[in-house]
Design a protein around this motif. Structure first.
Motif, mmCIF file in Angstrom:
data_model
loop_
_atom_site.group_PDB
_atom_site.id
_atom_site.type_symbol
_atom_site.label_atom_id
_atom_site.label_comp_id
_atom_site.label_asym_id
_atom_site.label_seq_id
_atom_site.Cartn_x
_atom_site.Cartn_y
_atom_site.Cartn_z
ATOM 1 N N ARG A 1 0.850 -1.191 0.000
ATOM 2 C CA ARG A 1 0.000 0.000 0.000
ATOM 3 C C ARG A 1 0.891 1.248 0.000
ATOM 4 N NH1 ARG A 1 -4.977 -0.972 0.130
ATOM 5 N NH2 ARG A 1 -5.478 1.209 0.550
ATOM 6 N N GLU A 2 1.776 1.298 -1.016
ATOM 7 C CA GLU A 2 2.771 2.360 -1.132
ATOM 8 C C GLU A 2 2.542 3.149 -2.415
ATOM 9 O OE1 GLU A 2 7.672 2.659 -0.865
ATOM 10 O OE2 GLU A 2 6.665 0.734 -1.140
ATOM 11 N N ARG A 3 2.601 4.459 -2.310
ATOM 12 C CA ARG A 3 2.399 5.323 -3.477
ATOM 13 C C ARG A 3 3.488 5.093 -4.516
ATOM 14 N NH1 ARG A 3 0.385 11.243 -1.121
ATOM 15 N NH2 ARG A 3 -1.589 10.476 -0.246
ATOM 16 N N LEU A 4 3.083 5.260 -5.791
ATOM 17 C CA LEU A 4 3.972 4.928 -6.902
ATOM 18 C C LEU A 4 3.936 6.042 -7.940
ATOM 19 C CD1 LEU A 4 5.666 2.324 -7.604
ATOM 20 C CD2 LEU A 4 3.771 1.693 -9.103
ATOM 21 N N ARG A 5 5.103 6.416 -8.439
ATOM 22 C CA ARG A 5 5.214 7.344 -9.575
ATOM 23 C C ARG A 5 5.714 6.565 -10.785
ATOM 24 N NH1 ARG A 5 4.872 12.772 -8.409
ATOM 25 N NH2 ARG A 5 5.062 13.382 -6.206
ATOM 26 N N PHE A 6 5.184 6.879 -11.959
ATOM 27 C CA PHE A 6 5.661 6.244 -13.182
ATOM 28 C C PHE A 6 5.270 7.087 -14.387
ATOM 29 C CE2 PHE A 6 1.591 4.254 -12.005
ATOM 30 C CZ PHE A 6 0.814 4.487 -13.127
ATOM 31 N N THR A 7 5.905 6.777 -15.517
ATOM 32 C CA THR A 7 5.547 7.383 -16.792
ATOM 33 C C THR A 7 4.599 6.441 -17.511
ATOM 34 O OG1 THR A 7 7.673 8.519 -16.955
ATOM 35 C CG2 THR A 7 6.418 8.237 -18.997
ATOM 36 N N TYR A 8 3.479 6.990 -17.995
ATOM 37 C CA TYR A 8 2.503 6.173 -18.698
ATOM 38 C C TYR A 8 2.598 6.473 -20.178
ATOM 39 C CZ TYR A 8 -1.733 3.391 -19.201
ATOM 40 O OH TYR A 8 -2.638 2.399 -19.537
ATOM 41 N N ARG B 1 2.563 10.061 -13.847
ATOM 42 C CA ARG B 1 1.452 9.705 -12.972
ATOM 43 C C ARG B 1 1.937 9.510 -11.539
ATOM 44 N NH1 ARG B 1 -3.302 8.524 -15.786
ATOM 45 N NH2 ARG B 1 -3.006 9.292 -17.908
ATOM 46 N N HIS B 2 1.139 9.984 -10.606
ATOM 47 C CA HIS B 2 1.370 9.789 -9.178
ATOM 48 C C HIS B 2 0.145 9.065 -8.632
ATOM 49 C CE1 HIS B 2 2.249 11.655 -4.955
ATOM 50 N NE2 HIS B 2 2.672 10.409 -5.054
ATOM 51 N N THR B 3 0.317 7.820 -8.216
ATOM 52 C CA THR B 3 -0.829 6.961 -7.934
ATOM 53 C C THR B 3 -0.715 6.263 -6.585
ATOM 54 O OG1 THR B 3 0.171 5.003 -8.942
ATOM 55 C CG2 THR B 3 -1.061 6.485 -10.406
ATOM 56 N N GLU B 4 -1.855 5.734 -6.169
ATOM 57 C CA GLU B 4 -1.928 4.822 -5.036
ATOM 58 C C GLU B 4 -2.394 3.465 -5.567
ATOM 59 O OE1 GLU B 4 -2.910 8.000 -1.441
ATOM 60 O OE2 GLU B 4 -4.501 6.701 -2.190
ATOM 61 N N PRO B 5 -1.467 2.551 -5.863
ATOM 62 C CA PRO B 5 -1.838 1.243 -6.429
ATOM 63 C C PRO B 5 -2.748 0.458 -5.497
ATOM 64 C CG PRO B 5 0.513 1.655 -6.673
ATOM 65 C CD PRO B 5 -0.015 2.712 -5.754
ATOM 66 N N LEU C 1 -3.711 10.408 -8.051
ATOM 67 C CA LEU C 1 -3.733 11.534 -7.123
ATOM 68 C C LEU C 1 -3.851 12.866 -7.845
ATOM 69 C CD1 LEU C 1 -0.972 10.232 -4.690
ATOM 70 C CD2 LEU C 1 -3.413 10.447 -4.186
ATOM 71 N N ASP C 2 -3.282 12.985 -9.032
ATOM 72 C CA ASP C 2 -3.349 14.250 -9.763
ATOM 73 C C ASP C 2 -4.726 14.481 -10.365
ATOM 74 O OD1 ASP C 2 -0.672 14.894 -9.239
ATOM 75 O OD2 ASP C 2 0.013 13.663 -10.925
ATOM 76 N N ARG C 3 -5.436 13.400 -10.715
ATOM 77 C CA ARG C 3 -6.769 13.524 -11.327
ATOM 78 C C ARG C 3 -7.884 13.281 -10.314
ATOM 79 N NH1 ARG C 3 -2.830 12.331 -14.334
ATOM 80 N NH2 ARG C 3 -2.696 12.869 -16.549
ATOM 81 N N ASP C 4 -7.491 12.934 -9.102
ATOM 82 C CA ASP C 4 -8.442 12.756 -8.006
ATOM 83 C C ASP C 4 -9.557 11.781 -8.380
ATOM 84 O OD1 ASP C 4 -9.351 13.158 -5.429
ATOM 85 O OD2 ASP C 4 -10.626 14.855 -5.960
ATOM 86 N N ASP C 5 -9.164 10.638 -8.950
ATOM 87 C CA ASP C 5 -10.155 9.647 -9.364
ATOM 88 C C ASP C 5 -9.451 8.300 -9.582
ATOM 89 O OD1 ASP C 5 -12.577 8.557 -9.982
ATOM 90 O OD2 ASP C 5 -12.769 9.503 -11.947
ATOM 91 N N TRP C 6 -10.261 7.234 -9.594
ATOM 92 C CA TRP C 6 -9.736 5.913 -9.887
ATOM 93 C C TRP C 6 -9.427 5.788 -11.373
ATOM 94 C CZ3 TRP C 6 -8.353 2.470 -6.233
ATOM 95 C CH2 TRP C 6 -8.857 2.662 -4.935
ATOM 96 N N ALA D 1 5.789 6.660 0.538
ATOM 97 C CA ALA D 1 4.606 7.205 1.222
ATOM 98 C C ALA D 1 3.474 6.184 1.205
ATOM 99 C CB ALA D 1 4.166 8.496 0.546
ATOM 100 N N ARG D 2 2.735 6.125 2.271
ATOM 101 C CA ARG D 2 1.646 5.168 2.392
ATOM 102 C C ARG D 2 0.409 5.649 1.635
ATOM 103 N NH1 ARG D 2 1.823 0.118 4.260
ATOM 104 N NH2 ARG D 2 -0.146 0.363 5.363
ATOM 105 N N SER D 3 -0.309 4.697 1.036
ATOM 106 C CA SER D 3 -1.566 5.009 0.357
ATOM 107 C C SER D 3 -2.682 5.172 1.377
ATOM 108 C CB SER D 3 -1.938 3.885 -0.621
ATOM 109 O OG SER D 3 -0.951 3.718 -1.611
ATOM 110 N N ALA D 4 -3.644 6.022 1.041
ATOM 111 C CA ALA D 4 -4.792 6.231 1.919
ATOM 112 C C ALA D 4 -5.792 5.083 1.768
ATOM 113 C CB ALA D 4 -5.464 7.564 1.579
#
Length: 333
Positions: free
Chosen positions: A158-165, A181-185, A202-207, A223-226
């Motif tokens: 449950r760790e936040r992840l950054r990647f290029t899509y 992208r900055h996400t919570e997998p 996290l940037d688009r505030d949606d799944w 960082a931990r995911s919410a």
């Protein structure tokens, strides 16, 4: 048994059951002397197979997990890929092979080094299978096992992840624009030889659903995911809705006048889901947020089709068809 290679393979098969076999038992099963068994065990060790031996009245031999894969078998990534494939088949994805897959998986995991066993366990625990869907496109994309490992670990921790899509074609040069992208997998989903990451953007505030083969340079941030609730029952259901366009503004049901196998060669990957109806007809479930874009995509399929729903798309196609006929010098209906 005088054929040494065949005898070694039979011995290896007996040792891969996971339990310990005594020397007399192996000699009896192989039809040789105990001395020959000891020599054969030595040959397996020379080939790199980690055969443990215990002494005493109840001593025997067993195949232990090694520090490396034995030679002439599999590379690390190949071993992980086969283990995941066997795990999927063991879950019932392929009729008639579940029991065989369980046995094969048990033998493979018996000799996997700890580092590979941890990778396999992470993928298994972080992945939900999605059965019964045939995504369009004849060739499944190639996904980097190392990327899958990072995504699975982020889901488990449950760790936040950054990647290029990457773009729609899978690479920046394919027409799509890569994005950061900055996400919570949340979970990985395997469907029709493809892998999807369900994550909160996290940037688009949606799944969002991300194709794993388009993920580049994933980096765990620490960082931990919410704690968040999916808008569907589970991750597999979310991917199913995303693939079929159920979350789009316009959901379309289209009958294609060709077989599902032939349609898969005409329908671009990611367009939707194909369902066989007969030898020369199939159904395409797709969708989009804009009617003009959806209509154009269907018109470019190069197969005869009939739209069953929605009514708005049917009306738009009639209007568009009239304009096209007029533009070609014909009479407007």
């Amino acid at each position: 048994m005088s054929d040494t290679p065949a005898r070694l393979l039979q011995l290896l098969s007996l040792l891969q059951t996971g339990r310990e076999h005594t020397g007399p038992e192996l000699a009896r099963r192989l039809g040789v002397s105990e001395r020959t068994v000891r020599r054969d065990v030595g040959r397996l060790r020379d080939l790199g197979y980690p055969v443990d031996a215990t002494i005493g009245a109840v001593g025997g031999y067993r195949l232990a997990a090694g520090t490396a894969m034995p030679p002439l078998l599999l590379e690390d990534d190949e071993a992980v890929a086969i283990a995941i494939g066997l795990h999927t088949a063991a879950g019932g994805a392929v009729t008639g092979v579940a029991e065989t897959s369980v046995r094969a998986l048990a033998k493979l995991e018996q000799v996997l080094p700890d580092r590979l066993r941890r990778r396999v366990a992470a993928l298994q625990e972080a992945t939900d299978p999605l059965y019964g869907l045939l995504t369009a496109g004849g060739t499944a994309p190639t996904t980097d096992p190392a990327v899958l490992g990072v995504l699975a670990a982020a889901c488990r921790r449950r760790e936040r992840l950054r990647f290029t899509y990457a773009g729609r074609g899978g690479t920046p040069s394919s027409g799509g624009t890569p994005s950061k992208r900055h996400t919570e997998p949340y979970r990985l989903v395997s469907a029709d030889h493809r892998w999807y990451l369900v994550a909160y953007d996290l940037d688009r505030d949606d799944w969002r659903t991300f194709r794993a083969d388009r993920v580049r340079e994933p980096l765990a941030t620490g960082a931990r995911s919410a704690e968040r609730a999916l808008p569907t029952e589970d991750a597999a259901a979310y991917v199913a809705e995303s693939v079929t366009g159920h979350r789009a503004r316009h959901r379309a049901v289209v009958v294609l006048h060709t077989s599902a196998e032939d349609a898969a060669r005409h329908v671009p990957p990611g367009t939707g889901v194909l369902e066989p109806l007969s030898a020369d007809r199939c159904r395409l479930l797709t969708g989009g947020d804009a009617l003009d874009w959806l209509a154009l995509r269907l018109a470019l399929l190069d197969v005869e089709f009939e739209v069953q729903e929605p009514p708005e798309l049917i009306a738009y196609l009639r209007k568009l068809g009239g304009r096209m006929v007029a533009a070609a010098g014909g009479h407007h209906p």
